[in-house]
Scaffold this motif. Structure first.
Motif, PDB file in Angstrom:
ATOM      1  N   VAL A  33       0.849  -1.195   0.000  1.00 25.13           N
ATOM      2  CA  VAL A  33       0.000   0.000   0.000  1.00 25.13           C
ATOM      3  C   VAL A  33       0.884   1.245   0.000  1.00 25.13           C
ATOM      4  CG1 VAL A  33      -1.915  -1.155   1.177  1.00 25.13           C
ATOM      5  CG2 VAL A  33      -0.196   0.038   2.534  1.00 25.13           C
ATOM      6  N   ASP A  34       0.343   2.317  -0.535  1.00 20.45           N
ATOM      7  CA  ASP A  34       1.035   3.603  -0.548  1.00 20.45           C
ATOM      8  C   ASP A  34       0.481   4.498   0.547  1.00 20.45           C
ATOM      9  OD1 ASP A  34       2.672   3.023  -2.767  1.00 20.45           O
ATOM     10  OD2 ASP A  34       1.035   3.521  -4.138  1.00 20.45           O
ATOM     11  N   GLU A  35       1.332   5.343   1.091  1.00 23.87           N
ATOM     12  CA  GLU A  35       0.893   6.292   2.109  1.00 23.87           C
ATOM     13  C   GLU A  35      -0.289   7.099   1.586  1.00 23.87           C
ATOM     14  OE1 GLU A  35       2.651   9.921   4.856  1.00 23.87           O
ATOM     15  OE2 GLU A  35       3.994   8.823   3.532  1.00 23.87           O
ATOM     16  N   GLY A  36      -1.327   7.217   2.396  1.00 25.82           N
ATOM     17  CA  GLY A  36      -2.519   7.973   2.038  1.00 25.82           C
ATOM     18  C   GLY A  36      -3.602   7.147   1.362  1.00 25.82           C
ATOM     19  N   ALA A  37      -3.278   5.926   0.957  1.00 27.19           N
ATOM     20  CA  ALA A  37      -4.274   5.067   0.299  1.00 27.19           C
ATOM     21  C   ALA A  37      -5.342   4.637   1.305  1.00 27.19           C
ATOM     22  CB  ALA A  37      -3.592   3.826  -0.284  1.00 27.19           C
ATOM     23  N   ALA A  38      -6.568   4.510   0.839  1.00 31.71           N
ATOM     24  CA  ALA A  38      -7.662   4.040   1.698  1.00 31.71           C
ATOM     25  C   ALA A  38      -7.457   2.560   1.992  1.00 31.71           C
ATOM     26  CB  ALA A  38      -8.999   4.277   1.020  1.00 31.71           C
ATOM     27  N   LEU A  39      -7.452   2.202   3.278  1.00 28.02           N
ATOM     28  CA  LEU A  39      -7.245   0.814   3.697  1.00 28.02           C
ATOM     29  C   LEU A  39      -8.537   0.125   4.094  1.00 28.02           C
ATOM     30  CD1 LEU A  39      -4.120   1.205   6.003  1.00 28.02           C
ATOM     31  CD2 LEU A  39      -4.183   0.565   3.579  1.00 28.02           C
ATOM     32  N   ALA A  40      -9.399   0.857   4.802  1.00 27.29           N
ATOM     33  CA  ALA A  40     -10.609   0.245   5.350  1.00 27.29           C
ATOM     34  C   ALA A  40     -11.714   1.287   5.463  1.00 27.29           C
ATOM     35  CB  ALA A  40     -10.332  -0.345   6.732  1.00 27.29           C
ATOM     36  N   GLU A  41     -12.945   0.797   5.487  1.00 28.24           N
ATOM     37  CA  GLU A  41     -14.103   1.646   5.792  1.00 28.24           C
ATOM     38  C   GLU A  41     -14.604   1.257   7.177  1.00 28.24           C
ATOM     39  OE1 GLU A  41     -17.151   1.444   2.852  1.00 28.24           O
ATOM     40  OE2 GLU A  41     -15.884   2.377   1.331  1.00 28.24           O
ATOM     41  N   VAL A  42     -14.799   2.271   8.007  1.00 29.05           N
ATOM     42  CA  VAL A  42     -15.297   2.071   9.364  1.00 29.05           C
ATOM     43  C   VAL A  42     -16.668   2.726   9.474  1.00 29.05           C
ATOM     44  CG1 VAL A  42     -14.883   2.579  11.801  1.00 29.05           C
ATOM     45  CG2 VAL A  42     -12.967   2.004  10.307  1.00 29.05           C
TER      46      VAL A  42
END
Length: 80
Positions: A33-42
């Protein structure tokens, strides 16, 4: 060797003490993953918020989707 970077539920994501839920992970364990990329939805109440990567590297998910989470909780790590 670099230390893993923690991925936390931000303390300011919602105002009150309460419980949210990881609705979905947008990336998989082991994925780069790249810094700032969306990882998860909460989800909290009826609002959905994205958790962004604090650094670039390989994602290690610690809390599975649909699990309850609290502000300040460690949910993943990013390894360089």
């Amino acid at each position: 060797m670099n230390s893993p970077v923690p991925v936390m539920i931000p303390m300011d994501l919602w105002d009150e003490e309460g419980e949210g839920v990881i609705a979905t992970w947008l990336c998989k364990t082991g994925e780069r993953v790249d810094e700032g990329a969306a990882l998860a939805e909460v989800m909290y109440e009826k609002a959905s918020m994205e958790i962004a990567a604090p650094a670039s590297g390989r994602l290690l998910i610690l809390i599975e989707a649909e699990a309850p989470v609290h502000r300040g909780q460690l949910i993943a790590r990013i390894e360089a």
